[in-house]
Design a protein around this motif. Structure first.
Motif, PDB file in Angstrom:
ATOM      1  N   ALA A  13      74.682 -14.064  64.620  1.00 22.90           N
ATOM      2  CA  ALA A  13      74.480 -15.050  63.366  1.00 22.90           C
ATOM      3  C   ALA A  13      73.351 -15.419  63.145  1.00 22.90           C
ATOM      4  O   ALA A  13      72.642 -15.249  61.973  1.00 22.90           O
ATOM      5  CB  ALA A  13      75.536 -16.345  63.516  1.00 22.90           C
ATOM      6  N   ALA A  14      72.140 -15.848  64.135  1.00 19.22           N
ATOM      7  CA  ALA A  14      71.075 -16.366  64.015  1.00 19.22           C
ATOM      8  C   ALA A  14      70.116 -15.103  63.694  1.00 19.22           C
ATOM      9  O   ALA A  14      69.286 -15.550  62.713  1.00 19.22           O
ATOM     10  CB  ALA A  14      70.256 -16.860  65.352  1.00 19.22           C
ATOM     11  N   ILE A  15      70.115 -14.036  64.174  1.00 20.08           N
ATOM     12  CA  ILE A  15      69.427 -12.867  63.674  1.00 20.08           C
ATOM     13  C   ILE A  15      69.835 -12.652  62.114  1.00 20.08           C
ATOM     14  O   ILE A  15      68.634 -12.395  61.314  1.00 20.08           O
ATOM     15  CB  ILE A  15      69.853 -11.661  64.472  1.00 20.08           C
ATOM     16  CG1 ILE A  15      69.426 -11.664  65.773  1.00 20.08           C
ATOM     17  CG2 ILE A  15      69.247 -10.324  63.977  1.00 20.08           C
ATOM     18  CD1 ILE A  15      69.799 -10.735  66.667  1.00 20.08           C
ATOM     19  N   TRP A  24      60.856  -6.630  63.758  1.00 25.99           N
ATOM     20  CA  TRP A  24      59.283  -6.345  64.106  1.00 25.99           C
ATOM     21  C   TRP A  24      59.205  -6.443  65.663  1.00 25.99           C
ATOM     22  O   TRP A  24      59.659  -7.357  66.272  1.00 25.99           O
ATOM     23  CB  TRP A  24      58.309  -7.424  63.590  1.00 25.99           C
ATOM     24  CG  TRP A  24      57.971  -7.372  62.228  1.00 25.99           C
ATOM     25  CD1 TRP A  24      58.953  -7.668  60.938  1.00 25.99           C
ATOM     26  CD2 TRP A  24      56.898  -6.596  61.399  1.00 25.99           C
ATOM     27  NE1 TRP A  24      58.381  -7.315  59.761  1.00 25.99           N
ATOM     28  CE2 TRP A  24      57.163  -6.673  60.081  1.00 25.99           C
ATOM     29  CE3 TRP A  24      55.778  -6.228  62.073  1.00 25.99           C
ATOM     30  CZ2 TRP A  24      56.067  -6.318  59.249  1.00 25.99           C
ATOM     31  CZ3 TRP A  24      54.698  -5.600  61.227  1.00 25.99           C
ATOM     32  CH2 TRP A  24      55.075  -5.723  59.784  1.00 25.99           C
ATOM     33  N   VAL A  25      58.883  -5.287  66.074  1.00 29.40           N
ATOM     34  CA  VAL A  25      58.849  -5.025  67.493  1.00 29.40           C
ATOM     35  C   VAL A  25      57.531  -5.600  68.008  1.00 29.40           C
ATOM     36  O   VAL A  25      56.409  -5.278  67.293  1.00 29.40           O
ATOM     37  CB  VAL A  25      59.025  -3.460  67.961  1.00 29.40           C
ATOM     38  CG1 VAL A  25      58.494  -3.353  69.327  1.00 29.40           C
ATOM     39  CG2 VAL A  25      60.384  -2.958  67.799  1.00 29.40           C
ATOM     40  N   LEU A  48      62.810 -13.605  59.414  1.00 25.48           N
ATOM     41  CA  LEU A  48      62.216 -12.731  60.334  1.00 25.48           C
ATOM     42  C   LEU A  48      62.585 -12.461  61.735  1.00 25.48           C
ATOM     43  O   LEU A  48      62.963 -13.499  62.400  1.00 25.48           O
ATOM     44  CB  LEU A  48      60.714 -12.972  60.477  1.00 25.48           C
ATOM     45  CG  LEU A  48      59.620 -12.437  61.576  1.00 25.48           C
ATOM     46  CD1 LEU A  48      59.370 -11.046  61.143  1.00 25.48           C
ATOM     47  CD2 LEU A  48      58.268 -13.156  61.645  1.00 25.48           C
ATOM     48  N   MET A  49      62.817 -11.194  62.296  1.00 27.53           N
ATOM     49  CA  MET A  49      63.347 -11.108  63.519  1.00 27.53           C
ATOM     50  C   MET A  49      62.362 -10.513  64.304  1.00 27.53           C
ATOM     51  O   MET A  49      61.600  -9.472  64.016  1.00 27.53           O
ATOM     52  CB  MET A  49      64.596 -10.228  63.493  1.00 27.53           C
ATOM     53  CG  MET A  49      65.057  -9.821  64.832  1.00 27.53           C
ATOM     54  SD  MET A  49      66.367  -8.606  64.886  1.00 27.53           S
ATOM     55  CE  MET A  49      66.660  -7.992  66.692  1.00 27.53           C
ATOM     56  N   ILE A  72      62.835 -17.867  62.413  1.00 26.28           N
ATOM     57  CA  ILE A  72      62.387 -16.683  63.102  1.00 26.28           C
ATOM     58  C   ILE A  72      63.673 -16.502  64.024  1.00 26.28           C
ATOM     59  O   ILE A  72      63.469 -17.285  65.022  1.00 26.28           O
ATOM     60  CB  ILE A  72      61.010 -16.774  63.371  1.00 26.28           C
ATOM     61  CG1 ILE A  72      59.996 -16.976  62.264  1.00 26.28           C
ATOM     62  CG2 ILE A  72      60.779 -15.545  64.282  1.00 26.28           C
ATOM     63  CD1 ILE A  72      58.460 -17.156  63.016  1.00 26.28           C
ATOM     64  N   ALA A  73      64.142 -15.312  64.130  1.00 25.28           N
ATOM     65  CA  ALA A  73      65.015 -15.254  65.538  1.00 25.28           C
ATOM     66  C   ALA A  73      64.136 -14.251  66.537  1.00 25.28           C
ATOM     67  O   ALA A  73      63.341 -13.144  66.105  1.00 25.28           O
ATOM     68  CB  ALA A  73      66.282 -14.466  65.195  1.00 25.28           C
ATOM     69  N   ILE A  74      64.193 -14.510  67.661  1.00 27.83           N
ATOM     70  CA  ILE A  74      63.303 -13.820  68.684  1.00 27.83           C
ATOM     71  C   ILE A  74      64.323 -13.267  69.872  1.00 27.83           C
ATOM     72  O   ILE A  74      65.283 -13.842  70.416  1.00 27.83           O
ATOM     73  CB  ILE A  74      62.460 -14.501  69.400  1.00 27.83           C
ATOM     74  CG1 ILE A  74      61.397 -15.121  68.647  1.00 27.83           C
ATOM     75  CG2 ILE A  74      61.658 -13.789  70.854  1.00 27.83           C
ATOM     76  CD1 ILE A  74      60.551 -16.327  69.132  1.00 27.83           C
ATOM     77  N   ALA A  75      64.932 -11.936  69.559  1.00 29.76           N
ATOM     78  CA  ALA A  75      65.831 -11.308  70.199  1.00 29.76           C
ATOM     79  C   ALA A  75      65.598  -9.867  70.658  1.00 29.76           C
ATOM     80  O   ALA A  75      64.858  -8.904  70.119  1.00 29.76           O
ATOM     81  CB  ALA A  75      67.022 -11.267  69.239  1.00 29.76           C
ATOM     82  N   ASN A  76      66.342  -9.555  71.608  1.00 34.50           N
ATOM     83  CA  ASN A  76      66.689  -8.081  72.112  1.00 34.50           C
ATOM     84  C   ASN A  76      67.730  -8.241  72.997  1.00 34.50           C
ATOM     85  O   ASN A  76      67.905  -9.018  73.831  1.00 34.50           O
ATOM     86  CB  ASN A  76      65.135  -7.869  72.954  1.00 34.50           C
ATOM     87  CG  ASN A  76      65.223  -6.264  73.142  1.00 34.50           C
ATOM     88  OD1 ASN A  76      66.088  -5.656  73.589  1.00 34.50           O
ATOM     89  ND2 ASN A  76      63.920  -5.763  73.216  1.00 34.50           N
ATOM     90  N   MET A  77      68.415  -6.930  72.987  1.00 29.21           N
ATOM     91  CA  MET A  77      69.536  -6.655  73.881  1.00 29.21           C
ATOM     92  C   MET A  77      69.217  -6.950  75.279  1.00 29.21           C
ATOM     93  O   MET A  77      69.952  -7.342  76.114  1.00 29.21           O
ATOM     94  CB  MET A  77      69.976  -5.443  73.441  1.00 29.21           C
ATOM     95  CG  MET A  77      71.180  -5.019  74.219  1.00 29.21           C
ATOM     96  SD  MET A  77      72.602  -5.693  73.075  1.00 29.21           S
ATOM     97  CE  MET A  77      73.923  -4.568  73.771  1.00 29.21           C
ATOM     98  N   THR A  78      68.095  -6.491  75.441  1.00 27.03           N
ATOM     99  CA  THR A  78      67.631  -6.353  76.990  1.00 27.03           C
ATOM    100  C   THR A  78      66.910  -7.699  77.531  1.00 27.03           C
ATOM    101  O   THR A  78      66.283  -8.489  76.690  1.00 27.03           O
ATOM    102  CB  THR A  78      66.465  -5.185  77.329  1.00 27.03           C
ATOM    103  OG1 THR A  78      66.944  -4.041  76.464  1.00 27.03           O
ATOM    104  CG2 THR A  78      66.193  -4.958  78.723  1.00 27.03           C
TER     105      THR A  78
END
Ligand SMILES: Nc1ncnc2c1ncn2[C@@H]1O[C@H](COP(=O)(O)OP(=O)(O)O)[C@@H](O)[C@H]1O
Ligand SMILES: [Mg+2]
Lengths: 308, 269
Positions: free
Chosen positions: A167-169, A207-208, A174-175, A5-11
């Protein structure tokens, strides 16, 4: 089969780190073996979970994500990812047993290593896409091996642009995109998805997850329904979790590691997360539901029981 | 990097346990000791294993068992080998502990470093407990007003500094943002961090320093709180053009009546 699972956001500041730690610890209370990989040079996850002493030791002995990336990409040396994993790292107990949580740490040095990688490989005529592809290839191979040993592998990604994060995403099952439902935080959502996937396939849609949700805020309600509507439109590029993570004053406090011999008040999972544990359990359930078939750990029966 | 250091596992569990217990003999919960032991040796130490070691150490007279909920153990001190006074200091140092030291530093070495022209004035105020709590970040620990007099010009220049004090483990990137937020009301924002030499928290220094530089926030390291000469100014604060009316309002809210009167007198208002 394990789940990545990647937990990501530009912000920045939207709750990526909080989600990574809190979800990781929640899954661990359910008996899963969890690995968290810190990809953010701020190292907030590393600091919060490992604490200063262990983190310094890992940094001095080269057991960090940046030392691994440096060896694999710049020095072209073989370096086993299992050597940089720090096991039994959690200072949180559940049912009197330590959470089965492992971590791969990052320190501020990651920033320099990432810059060096980009500079050196660009000089060699390698494009950004190729650099990201190279990191992904290396990570993918090593992560495949780790899948045998962990039920969940969570990436706490860096804000902004980072080849390792991208790469991780891409290799995740699941992101999760933690997002504060307000004007500023929701602005970048479509652009970020577009920059990474273009048009994501159905099974790749991020998924937001609404974070820091204030029940009374009309402003937030507006943005929540806006995002939910857009997600449901044909051609929508993301989906939205049903569960929402409420804003709670004790959450920032829970994140700062301060369990010591003289301050043992928050050493158990329930004492640490308190009311936040309810949405966390709901989140873990929903994560299991939406993961591709067979991914992740299926706790049998009583969720609260921890192996041991 | 190839020469790996002695892995912590190589040390015997019982020695590990002895080295984990506070030197001053403070009692620690069994489950806390077992957790720390697992974290140190990087593997789960079972309850059974733990109690076996513990009972052996009790039998050897090296540790004692304290009453209380949960069960506690403590190190039995060797009378020939008194604990090092610094190590036995287990209570964490709080911001309140550091305040008087910072005040002393600001009044001595820091003031000297400002190199104010003669006839200038220096007013320091502890604001950590003063003024409205309103606004998450509007309460610095100290504010400092300097009033510069020039030799050949009639006007005086007022500079307002804010200082945000952080303990050894209380400093992170957010602290830089706190110090930055204070410059909404002041000309200079400084972050003061108690970071002893060789502190493990030094891993965060580069990041915090970079953030300070990019935001123009001053960074002062407090090495030995009691020794003003040990403080290091790592990053100089950049002056912000905060509107006068805002500075004025802030001074009114934060300075004591006495200092407000003093300032007004100095300004010839
Ligand atoms: N549910 C919540 N309630 C209150 N504060 C929160 C919550 N989630 C996150 N925060 C706070 O918001 C800030 C940013 O969160 P963090 O997880 O560090 O974000 P990111 O990793 O995206 O930069 C932190 O100070 C954190 O403690
Ligand atoms: Mg983060």
């Amino acid at each position: 089969m394990s789940a990545v699972i990647a937990i990501a956001n530009m912000t920045g500041g939207v709750g990526k780190t909080t989600t990574a730690i809190a979800l990781g610890e929640t899954l661990a209370t359910q008996g899963a073996e969890v690995l968290i990989i810190d990809l953010d040079a701020q190292g907030n996850t590393s600091f919060s979970i490992a604490g200063p002493r262990i983190l310094q030791n890992l940094s001095e002995t080269g057991r960090t994500i940046e030392s691994y990336l440096n060896a694999r990409l710049l020095e072209r040396k073989s370096r086993r990812i299992s050597d940089i994993i720090r096991r039994s790292v959690s200072s949180v107990l559940h049912d009197d047993e330590q959470l089965s949580l492992s971590i791969i740490c990052a320190t501020p040095n990651l920033r320099h290593v990432e810059q060096k990688i980009i500079v050196q490989l660009t000089k060699a005529g390698i494009s950004w896409e190729e650099i990201e592809g190279e990191i992904r290839k290396i990570l993918a191979r090593d992560i495949t091996n780790l899948r045998k040993r962990f039920d969940y592998i969570l990436f706490d990604c860096a804000p902004g642009i980072s080849a390792a994060t991208e790469a991780a995403i891409k290799l995740a099952d699941l992101m999760i995109m933690p997002t504060i439902p307000d004007f500023v935080s929701t602005q970048g959502v479509p652009a970020f998805i577009d920059s990474i996937f273009g048009e994501p396939d159905d099974n790749k849609k991020p998924w937001v997850l609404f974070t820091r949700v204030k029940a009374r805020s009309r402003h937030q309600r507006t943005y929540k329904s806006l995002l939910r509507e857009n997600a449901n439109k044909p051609g929508g590029t993301y989906r939205v979790f049903q569960v929402e993570m409420p804003e709670m004053v004790h959450v920032p406090e829970a994140m700062s590691q301060s369990v010591t011999f003289t301050n043992t008040g928050r050493m158990s999972y329930n004492a640490k997360w308190r009311d936040f544990a309810q949405p966390l359990h709901a989140l873990s359930e929903e994560v299991r539901r939406i993961l591709p078939n067979g991914c992740g750990f299926q706790p049998d029966g009583n969720l609260q029981v921890h192996g041991g | 990097m190839d020469q790996s250091p002695l892995r912590s596992e190589d040390m015997m569990l019982d020695e590990q346990m002895l080295s984990l217990l506070p030197d001053d003999g403070a009692p620690v919960l069994n489950r806390m000791v077992r957790l720390s032991l697992s974290r140190t040796v990087e593997r789960r130490v079972t309850q059974q294993e733990y109690f076996k070691i513990r009972d052996q150490l009790i039998a050897d007279g090296k540790i004692g068992r304290a009453r209380g909920p949960g069960g506690q153990v403590y190190l039995i001190q060797d009378p020939d080998d008194p604990p090092h006074p610094l190590i036995s200091q287990t209570l964490p140092i709080t911001e309140a502990d550091l305040m008087p030291f910072l005040e002393n530093y600001l009044e001595t070495a820091f003031q000297t470093g400002l190199d104010l022209p003669s006839g200038s004035h220096f007013i320091l105020e502890d604001t950590s407990q003063r003024g409205p709590r309103r606004g998450q970040w509007a309460r610095p620990d100290f504010i400092l007003v300097t009033l510069l007099r020039y030799r050949f010009q009639p006007q005086k220049q007022l500079d307002l500094h804010a200082f945000e004090l952080k303990t050894e483990n209380g400093c992170n990137v957010q602290a830089v943002h706190e110090a930055l937020a204070q410059t909404r009301f002041t000309h200079y924002g400084h972050l003061v961090w108690h970071l002893p030499e060789n502190s493990p928290h030094t891993v965060r220094l580069e990041d915090i320093r970079a953030q300070c530089i990019s935001h123009g926030v001053g960074l002062i390291l407090m090495r030995e709180p009691g020794d003003p000469e040990s403080y290091e100014i790592l990053v100089d604060a950049r002056r912000k053009n905060t509107p006068l009316a805002i500075v004025d309002g802030f001074l009114e809210a934060r300075l004591t009546d006495e200092n407000q009167k003093r300032l007004a007198r100095l300004l010839g208002v």
